[in-house]
Design an enzyme around this catalytic site. Structure first.
Site, PDB file in Angstrom:
ATOM      1  N   TYR A  44       0.836  -1.200   0.000  1.00 33.39           N
ATOM      2  CA  TYR A  44       0.000   0.000   0.000  1.00 33.39           C
ATOM      3  C   TYR A  44       0.881   1.265   0.000  1.00 33.39           C
ATOM      4  CZ  TYR A  44      -4.467  -2.329   1.338  1.00 33.39           C
ATOM      5  OH  TYR A  44      -5.618  -3.071   1.380  1.00 33.39           O
ATOM      6  N   CYS A  75      -2.142  -1.022  10.245  1.00 22.31           N
ATOM      7  CA  CYS A  75      -1.287  -0.605   9.133  1.00 22.31           C
ATOM      8  C   CYS A  75      -1.151   0.906   9.233  1.00 22.31           C
ATOM      9  CB  CYS A  75      -1.953  -1.014   7.821  1.00 22.31           C
ATOM     10  SG  CYS A  75      -1.140  -0.391   6.341  1.00 22.31           S
ATOM     11  N   THR A  77       0.100   2.939   7.045  1.00 22.66           N
ATOM     12  CA  THR A  77      -0.226   3.558   5.763  1.00 22.66           C
ATOM     13  C   THR A  77      -1.744   3.721   5.621  1.00 22.66           C
ATOM     14  OG1 THR A  77       1.705   2.417   4.880  1.00 22.66           O
ATOM     15  CG2 THR A  77       0.195   3.360   3.279  1.00 22.66           C
ATOM     16  N   CYS A 186       5.970   1.109  10.505  1.00 16.85           N
ATOM     17  CA  CYS A 186       5.252   0.195   9.605  1.00 16.85           C
ATOM     18  C   CYS A 186       5.134  -1.116  10.359  1.00 16.85           C
ATOM     19  CB  CYS A 186       6.028  -0.003   8.302  1.00 16.85           C
ATOM     20  SG  CYS A 186       5.420  -1.376   7.283  1.00 16.85           S
ATOM     21  N   HIS A 188       4.984  -4.083   9.501  1.00 12.47           N
ATOM     22  CA  HIS A 188       5.778  -5.230   9.043  1.00 12.47           C
ATOM     23  C   HIS A 188       7.147  -5.270   9.737  1.00 12.47           C
ATOM     24  CE1 HIS A 188       2.896  -5.524   5.730  1.00 12.47           C
ATOM     25  NE2 HIS A 188       3.474  -6.650   5.352  1.00 12.47           N
TER      26      HIS A 188
HETATM   27  N1  DGL Z   1       2.151  -2.644   7.158  1.00 12.24           N
HETATM   28  C1  DGL Z   1       1.998  -1.427   6.512  1.00 12.24           C
HETATM   29  C2  DGL Z   1       2.216  -0.206   7.398  1.00 12.24           C
HETATM   30  O1  DGL Z   1       2.153  -0.313   8.607  1.00 12.24           O
HETATM   31  C3  DGL Z   1       2.388  -1.106   5.138  1.00 12.24           C
HETATM   32  C4  DGL Z   1       3.171  -1.814   4.213  1.00 12.24           C
HETATM   33  C5  DGL Z   1       2.765  -1.479   2.788  1.00 12.24           C
HETATM   34  O2  DGL Z   1       1.748  -1.994   2.367  1.00 12.24           O
HETATM   35  O3  DGL Z   1       3.485  -0.740   2.119  1.00 12.24           O
HETATM   36  O4  DGL Z   1       2.411   0.871   6.929  1.00 12.24           O
END
Ligand code: DGL
Length: 258
Positions: A44, A75, A77, A186, A188
């Site tokens: 995203y 998330c 984003t 983020c 991840h």
């Molecule tokens: N896990 C996501 C975040 O916290 C975003 C990763 C992505 O889709 O670019 O921003």
């Protein structure tokens, strides 16, 4: 069935939001959960705000149809792009978002250097820039856009030379030296925390917002009288739009990760 037995839905562009769910499981193991990863549309963080908002709205609709009693946008984003909009549109359930844990990092490192690793979109959005303005007098805040990094986690690559090389290209020597703390903006990135520490090369404080979000969720459920009454261990259902065996196996592996 008691309506408070309905699941709490966590959603993310992929498997990253499991890092937030893991924190919720620690303090509310008796709740039922759905984890929804939109890996087919990931990442995203390099899309436009409008695209991320539309995707998140579609995912929230799906999760509401499944009877979710609360939604956690796990998330950064999607929170930046859509949380306010979705809270206005769907008032029937609490919608909780995430944000980079800049406050504790800056306050514990007054006058020091604080890196914020996040997607290019999170760092461009108004939400983060407002937060940064609040703390830029307290610490020297350096945003580090990490386009391409979440893809490693989506592939299940949490360590190794390929990931280290990629991190070195973002955390250049200039950026690495004399850093007091890193904020993981983020969801991840907590899964590659050890590799980030290795690349930095010295012990460093790493902040992520996972536990803060879990506690906020708990307070919200309590206030709305939505906490599950039963003490028995709840269920976790994993859904991934990529619908491949690999994504479900990876999600289950990350769910068990400390
Ligand atoms: N896990 C996501 C975040 O916290 C975003 C990763 C992505 O889709 O670019 O921003």
């Amino acid at each position: 069935m008691d309506k408070n037995d309905n699941p709490i839905a966590f959603l993310d562009s992929g498997v990253g939001g499991i890092s937030v769910l893991n924190e919720a499981l620690k303090i509310m193991p008796n709740e039922n959960y759905i984890f929804f990863g939109d890996s087919v549309n990931a990442p995203y963080g390099t899309r436009t705000t409008e695209e991320v908002r539309a995707l998140t709205e579609k995912n929230v609709e799906f999760l509401l149809e499944r009877g979710s009693k609360a939604i956690v946008i796990a998330c950064n984003t999607a929170t930046s792009a859509a949380a306010d909009y979705l809270r206005n549109k769907y008032k029937q359930v609490p919608i909780i978002g995430v944000e980079p844990a800049l406050k504790p990092a800056a306050l514990n490192n007054k006058g020091g250097k604080v890196l914020v690793m996040a997607t290019p979109m999170t760092l461009k959005e108004r939400k983060f820039n407002k937060l940064m303005q609040q703390y830029q007098e307290v610490a020297q805040i350096i945003p580090v856009p990490c386009g391409g990094l979440m893809e490693f986690v989506e592939q299940g690559i949490l360590d190794g030379s390929e990931l280290e090389e990629f991190l070195y290209s973002m955390l250049t020597e200039d950026i690495r030296t004399q850093t007091g703390a890193i904020v993981l903006g983020c969801t991840h990135y907590p899964f590659i925390k050890d590799t980030i520490t290795k690349v930095i090369g010295y012990p460093i404080e790493i902040y992520d917002g996972g536990m803060g979000t879990a506690k906020q969720l708990q307070r919200t459920l309590e206030r709305s009288k939505l906490l599950r009454k039963s003490d028995s261990i709840g269920q976790v259902e994993v859904i991934n739009t990529l619908d491949s065996e690999r994504m479900i196996t990876l999600s289950e592996k990350l769910l068990m990760k400390e």
